[in-house]
Design a protein around this motif. Structure first.
Motif, short mmCIF file in Angstrom:
data_model
loop_
_atom_site.label_atom_id
_atom_site.label_comp_id
_atom_site.label_asym_id
_atom_site.label_seq_id
_atom_site.Cartn_x
_atom_site.Cartn_y
_atom_site.Cartn_z
N ARG A 1 0.83 -1.20 0.00
CA ARG A 1 0.00 0.00 0.00
C ARG A 1 0.87 1.26 0.00
O ARG A 1 0.62 2.20 -0.77
N ALA A 2 1.88 1.29 0.84
CA ALA A 2 2.74 2.46 0.92
C ALA A 2 3.43 2.72 -0.41
O ALA A 2 3.56 3.88 -0.85
N GLU A 3 3.86 1.67 -1.08
CA GLU A 3 4.53 1.86 -2.37
C GLU A 3 3.54 2.31 -3.44
O GLU A 3 3.87 3.17 -4.27
N LEU A 4 2.34 1.77 -3.45
CA LEU A 4 1.33 2.20 -4.41
C LEU A 4 1.03 3.69 -4.25
O LEU A 4 0.93 4.44 -5.24
N ARG A 5 0.85 4.14 -3.02
CA ARG A 5 0.59 5.56 -2.78
C ARG A 5 1.76 6.41 -3.27
O ARG A 5 1.56 7.47 -3.87
N HIS A 6 2.96 5.94 -3.01
CA HIS A 6 4.16 6.66 -3.43
C HIS A 6 4.23 6.78 -4.95
O HIS A 6 4.47 7.87 -5.49
N LEU A 7 4.00 5.68 -5.66
CA LEU A 7 4.12 5.69 -7.11
C LEU A 7 3.01 6.50 -7.77
O LEU A 7 3.23 7.18 -8.78
N ALA A 8 1.80 6.43 -7.21
CA ALA A 8 0.70 7.22 -7.75
C ALA A 8 0.92 8.70 -7.50
O ALA A 8 0.65 9.54 -8.38
N ALA B 1 4.00 10.36 -6.55
CA ALA B 1 5.25 10.93 -7.04
C ALA B 1 5.41 10.85 -8.54
O ALA B 1 6.05 11.71 -9.15
N TYR B 2 4.83 9.81 -9.17
CA TYR B 2 5.08 9.58 -10.60
C TYR B 2 3.81 9.50 -11.44
O TYR B 2 3.88 9.24 -12.63
N GLY B 3 2.67 9.73 -10.83
CA GLY B 3 1.43 9.77 -11.59
C GLY B 3 1.05 8.46 -12.23
O GLY B 3 0.46 8.44 -13.32
N ALA B 4 1.35 7.34 -11.58
CA ALA B 4 0.99 6.04 -12.15
C ALA B 4 -0.51 5.95 -12.36
O ALA B 4 -1.29 6.28 -11.48
N ASP B 5 -0.91 5.47 -13.56
CA ASP B 5 -2.33 5.24 -13.81
C ASP B 5 -2.66 3.75 -13.84
O ASP B 5 -3.81 3.36 -14.05
N SER B 6 -1.64 2.93 -13.60
CA SER B 6 -1.83 1.48 -13.61
C SER B 6 -0.58 0.86 -13.00
O SER B 6 0.46 1.52 -12.88
N PHE B 7 -0.68 -0.43 -12.65
CA PHE B 7 0.44 -1.10 -11.99
C PHE B 7 0.68 -2.49 -12.59
O PHE B 7 -0.24 -3.14 -13.09
N TYR B 8 1.92 -2.87 -12.51
CA TYR B 8 2.38 -4.20 -12.94
C TYR B 8 2.87 -4.88 -11.68
O TYR B 8 3.88 -4.44 -11.10
N PHE B 9 2.16 -5.88 -11.21
CA PHE B 9 2.59 -6.53 -9.97
C PHE B 9 3.68 -7.55 -10.27
O PHE B 9 3.47 -8.54 -10.97
N TRP B 10 4.85 -7.26 -9.73
CA TRP B 10 6.09 -7.95 -10.03
C TRP B 10 6.18 -9.20 -9.16
O TRP B 10 6.58 -9.16 -8.01
#
Length: 528
Positions: free
Chosen positions: A280-287, A289-298
């Motif tokens: 959750r913390a990383e998702l919030r950070h990426l959305a 700080a970098y405007g992520a509109d989608s995610f690739y779960f590694w």
């Protein structure tokens, strides 16, 4: 790479009037079309910055001429493995100057104290091309990654002195320790996982890192175009998020089993799941700080979650509901789980089928699942309206053209949105690599090539040209009626006549059988 975002300084140190401890140039050898941001580089940037170092990046992804214009994603679209897409935004930072020359200029002007390279086996030759451009009084060079871990002596020897050290295993702890020792003028030989030829050092694997204590990744060094990834015919601002490190399965073509065994012998557990709170913390950070509109779960297999952890992930991600992509295995499909994943934003799934002959798949690939299970489980996604693609491999050791057609036949029973066919890539550290060497299909020192390029195996029963011809016609065989197969067989021939037949059939297949819509032109970059 050479603009304002090519260097990352530690603002806290500078605010205190202190100079950074060391300048470290991170190098990411990569080819055009391999568009996913590397999580390791984001973590190393964050960790080294926190240790007070000044960090810069040299990323070769935006050098399309580096590999004679080859573009991995465009190659997949050309072979009908993926939908066509407008790549104008991906190309906005392309550089047509020689990458080795630019690299040498970067090193000369920025004067790093250390060059740290993260490279896969197929990209390792690019790293050597860059290093060849440096003068003899170059900075110290260290290499890390999966190739370095499973073939450290080979990586050092093939470099012919261009690489000074290798760090095996995970580098989130060992790389900053290596830098600390250099900064303090201490002998780096005590660094966990360090290898070198002169002097001879071969340290054991370092302990696996605690993924719960890793910092948030920093992708600020990458160009804007690197945040974009083509998916389903459009570009997404898709960023990677690691949920699981390691894999519980033992596929013979993958190096995860070897990693698991190496750490087991050292008394450690390699497989780790990150908590929902950390994700959750990383998702919030990426959305944010970098405007992520989608995610690739590694994760090698996203659905390695147990029921409790799966529920925790879904409850957590329901806060975001942004589209996301996962990869997993057909036998992990449970309708209730995928219904829940669709509710919270599942965009697309990639499934590894790899081979269509049950006996071959079990004996040589260590994949124990029936074709019936594969077909029935993937039909669940059709009923739920979830797009998915299948991944298949051609040219395994022991395989024949006839066996490869079992893979085609199995895929014809599956209603996927995309069918990928890759050439078998014998990476060091995989059980099938050892078999291929023992059978004389490759030499021990040979390096694996990219999965979207022709195989390096030389097999009497299934030639390199036969594999490549079948690979380029794979989707034609899967999607077109069998009455057309005799014509498709002509398109397998890597000759001018075969090329013309292939282009004709490819266009026919795209128009009549794929259901691909050409994507609209994209006129502006998605904003942060």
């Amino acid at each position: 790479m050479f603009g304002d975002n090519s260097t990352l300084r530690n603002p806290d140190l500078r605010a205190c009037g202190l100079a950074p401890s060391m300048r470290i140039l991170l190098v990411y050898p990569n080819m055009a079309g391999m568009n996913m941001l590397p999580p390791a580089l984001g973590l190393f940037t964050s960790i080294l910055k926190s240790a007070g170092h000044e960090v810069a990046l040299f990323d070769t992804t935006n050098y399309p001429d580096l590999d004679n214009g080859f573009d991995s994603d465009k190659s997949k679209a050309e072979h009908l493995n993926a939908r066509p897409f407008d790549d104008s935004l991906l190309r906005q930072h392309d550089r047509h100057s020689p990458a080795p020359q630019d690299f040498a200029q970067k090193v000369a002007s920025w004067k790093p104290g250390l060059i740290a390279i993260s490279a896969t086996e197929d990209m390792y030759p690019i790293a050597l091309r860059l290093l060849c451009a440096l003068p003899k009084d170059r900075p110290r060079v260290v290499l890390g990654g999966v190739f370095a871990t499973f073939a450290p002596e080979l990586a050092l020897r093939l470099s012919q002195g261009l690489i000074d050290h290798v760090l095996i295993g995970e580098g989130e702890d060992s790389l900053p320790e290596f830098c600390r020792r250099l900064e303090k003028g201490q002998d780096p030989a005590g660094t966990p996982g360090l290898w070198s030829l002169n002097p001879k050092i071969s340290s054991p694997l370092p302990r696996p890192v605690n993924t719960e204590t890793l910092p948030l990744p920093d992708y600020g060094l990458f160009e804007e175009s690197r945040f974009l990834r083509p998916m389903q015919g459009k570009l997404w601002r898709m960023l990677p998020v690691e949920t699981i490190r390691g894999c519980p399965y033992t596929c013979a073509y993958c190096n995860s089993p070897a990693q698991t065994e190496a750490y087991r012998q050292a008394g450690h557990r390699f497989f780790r799941m990150r908590s929902a709170d950390k994700v959750r913390a990383e998702l919030r950070h990426l959305a944010g700080a970098y405007g992520a509109d989608s995610f690739y779960f590694w994760a090698d297999s996203f659905l390695a979650y147990n029921d409790r952890d799966f529920a925790a992930f879904c409850d957590m991600y329901s806060e975001f509901k942004l589209p996301f992509w996962i990869q997993t295995r057909p036998e992990t499909v449970i309708e209730e789980r995928f219904r829940r994943l669709k509710e919270i934003g599942l965009l697309r799934v990639s499934f590894g089928i790899e081979h269509g002959n049950e006996a071959f798949r079990e004996k040589h690939l260590a994949r124990r699942v029936s074709n019936r299970t594969i077909v029935e489980r993937l039909a669940i996604l059709n009923r739920l309206g979830i797009p998915f693609s299948t991944n298949n491999i051609l040219g395994f050791p022991h395989e024949t053209r006839q066996l490869a057609f079992d893979t085609i036949e199995l895929n014809r029973q599956v209603l996927a949105d995309g069918y990928n066919a890759y050439s078998y890539t014998p990476f060091h550290g995989t059980p099938l690599r050892a078999q291929a060497e023992a059978l004389g299909f490759i030499k021990p020192d040979s390096l694996a090539s990219c999965i979207t390029k022709p195989t390096i195996l030389d097999m009497p029963q299934f030639s390199r040209d036969a594999i490549e011809g079948l690979r380029r016609c794979f989707v034609l065989y899967v999607k077109m009626p069998k009455e057309r197969w005799s014509r498709i067989a002509q398109a397998e021939k890597l000759t001018p006549e075969g090329d013309r037949a292939w282009q004709e059939l490819r266009d026919e297949c795209r128009e009549k059988y794929m259901g691909f819509d050409l994507p609209p032109a994209i006129s502006e970059v998605p904003k942060k």
